[in-house]
Write an enzyme that holds these catalytic residues in place. Structure first.
Site, PDB file in Angstrom:
ATOM      1  N   GLU A 167      73.156  33.429   7.993  1.00  0.00           N
ATOM      2  CA  GLU A 167      74.414  32.803   7.574  1.00  0.00           C
ATOM      3  C   GLU A 167      75.594  33.760   7.665  1.00  0.00           C
ATOM      4  O   GLU A 167      76.650  33.503   7.097  1.00  0.00           O
ATOM      5  CB  GLU A 167      74.282  32.247   6.159  1.00  0.00           C
ATOM      6  CG  GLU A 167      73.668  33.208   5.152  1.00  0.00           C
ATOM      7  CD  GLU A 167      73.347  32.547   3.824  1.00  0.00           C
ATOM      8  OE1 GLU A 167      73.884  31.454   3.546  1.00  0.00           O
ATOM      9  OE2 GLU A 167      72.577  33.134   3.040  1.00  0.00           O
ATOM     10  N   ASP A 187      78.176  28.663   5.445  1.00  0.00           N
ATOM     11  CA  ASP A 187      78.480  30.085   5.383  1.00  0.00           C
ATOM     12  C   ASP A 187      78.576  30.694   6.775  1.00  0.00           C
ATOM     13  O   ASP A 187      79.428  31.556   7.028  1.00  0.00           O
ATOM     14  CB  ASP A 187      77.417  30.825   4.563  1.00  0.00           C
ATOM     15  CG  ASP A 187      77.651  30.707   3.070  1.00  0.00           C
ATOM     16  OD1 ASP A 187      78.815  30.539   2.660  1.00  0.00           O
ATOM     17  OD2 ASP A 187      76.681  30.778   2.298  1.00  0.00           O
ATOM     18  N   HIS A 214      72.983  28.483  -5.491  1.00  0.00           N
ATOM     19  CA  HIS A 214      74.201  27.714  -5.743  1.00  0.00           C
ATOM     20  C   HIS A 214      73.931  26.438  -6.534  1.00  0.00           C
ATOM     21  O   HIS A 214      74.828  25.608  -6.664  1.00  0.00           O
ATOM     22  CB  HIS A 214      74.883  27.363  -4.419  1.00  0.00           C
ATOM     23  CG  HIS A 214      75.391  28.558  -3.672  1.00  0.00           C
ATOM     24  ND1 HIS A 214      76.259  29.480  -4.218  1.00  0.00           N
ATOM     25  CD2 HIS A 214      75.141  28.994  -2.407  1.00  0.00           C
ATOM     26  CE1 HIS A 214      76.523  30.418  -3.327  1.00  0.00           C
ATOM     27  NE2 HIS A 214      75.860  30.151  -2.217  1.00  0.00           N
TER      28      HIS A 214
END
Length: 263
Positions: A143, A169, A41
């Site tokens: 997650e 998440d 990310h």
């Protein structure tokens, strides 16, 4: 195995997202316990990873790369570039964890292909940062709800060095707010379950906090490696500290010292 000193004194890291190699190298020598390079990310593409990891000075903090996916090529590429370890996202099953371990190790322990990039090498020998903190070569992320349900079995997979939690998440997957996930201290709370699984397996537990406040909560929950801030957040934190020093200096100038107080 885990120990009380480590639990009460977690290794605080900086999560790097900007993908700027010179800044990342400076972060490594500025005092953090470790640095996480986010290729999932963040802005770390293949070239940025190579440039950031190459020519790290002696004494640089360990650098782990969160790869973009649970893919053997991505894992091997990050390690070939000189990462001290990898953080593999979205590990839901024992098979996922076993595949991550295989991709992280050369035979006979794994299936990683030998081929380090020219001029690149990890800054630390495998398993040590020349201090008291073993470096996780292979960290897998819990997650999802499926990953949480299998966390005890995943933690027990040989070659998994750390379970790393993505609380944002995980909270989405469980249908709760992230602050609710962090605040829960029940015996069956997800974060407590994860740290217990790591303790039982004799491995490290890690988590992304992003702020010092969340890092304190995760430290109380028993996590060992905590991403306590980000490269971007350090900028306003630094400006805030600078303003505080300036205000303190102004107060010191206008307030008479005790020895100079008129009688």
């Amino acid at each position: 195995m885990t120990d009380d000193a480590t639990i009460h004194d977690p290794l605080l890291g900086v999560w790097a997202t900007l993908g700027e190699p010179r800044l990342t190298r400076e972060l490594g020598t500025s005092g953090p316990g470790w640095v996480g390079l986010d290729a999932q990310h963040g802005h770390f593409d293949d070239r940025a990873l190579r440039d950031a990891l190459a020519h790290r000075p002696t004494g640089s903090a360990p650098m782990l790369v969160r790869v973009a996916g649970k893919d053997a090529t991505l894992i091997g590429r990050a390690l070939d570039a000189g990462a001290d370890g990898v953080v593999v996202p979205l590990v839901d099953t024992v098979a996922d964890a076993e595949a991550a371990v295989a991709a992280s190790h050369y035979p006979p322990l794994g299936a990683r292909s030998w081929g380090p990039l020219h001029g690149s090498r990890p800054a630390h020998a495998p398993g040590t940062d020349a201090g008291a903190h073993p470096i996780p070569l292979c960290a897998v992320m819990i997650e999802t709800a499926a990953g949480l349900e299998a966390v005890e079995a995943i933690a027990a997979v040989p070659g998994v060095d750390m379970i790393f939690v993505g609380p944002f998440d995980l909270s989405l997957a469980l249908g709760v707010q992230v602050e609710e996930l962090l605040a829960s201290e029940d015996d069956d709370a997800p974060l407590r379950r994860i740290t217990r699984a790591c303790s039982a397996a004799g491995i490290r537990s890690g988590a992304y906090a992003g702020t010092p406040e969340r890092a304190a909560v995760l430290a109380r929950a028993g996590f060992h490696w905590i991403a306590s801030t980000t490269d971007t957040a350090l900028l306003p934190l630094g400006i805030g500290a600078l303003r505080g020093l300036l205000r303190q200096g102004q107060r010191d100038q206008v307030e008479p010292s005790e020895g100079n107080t008129a009688s």
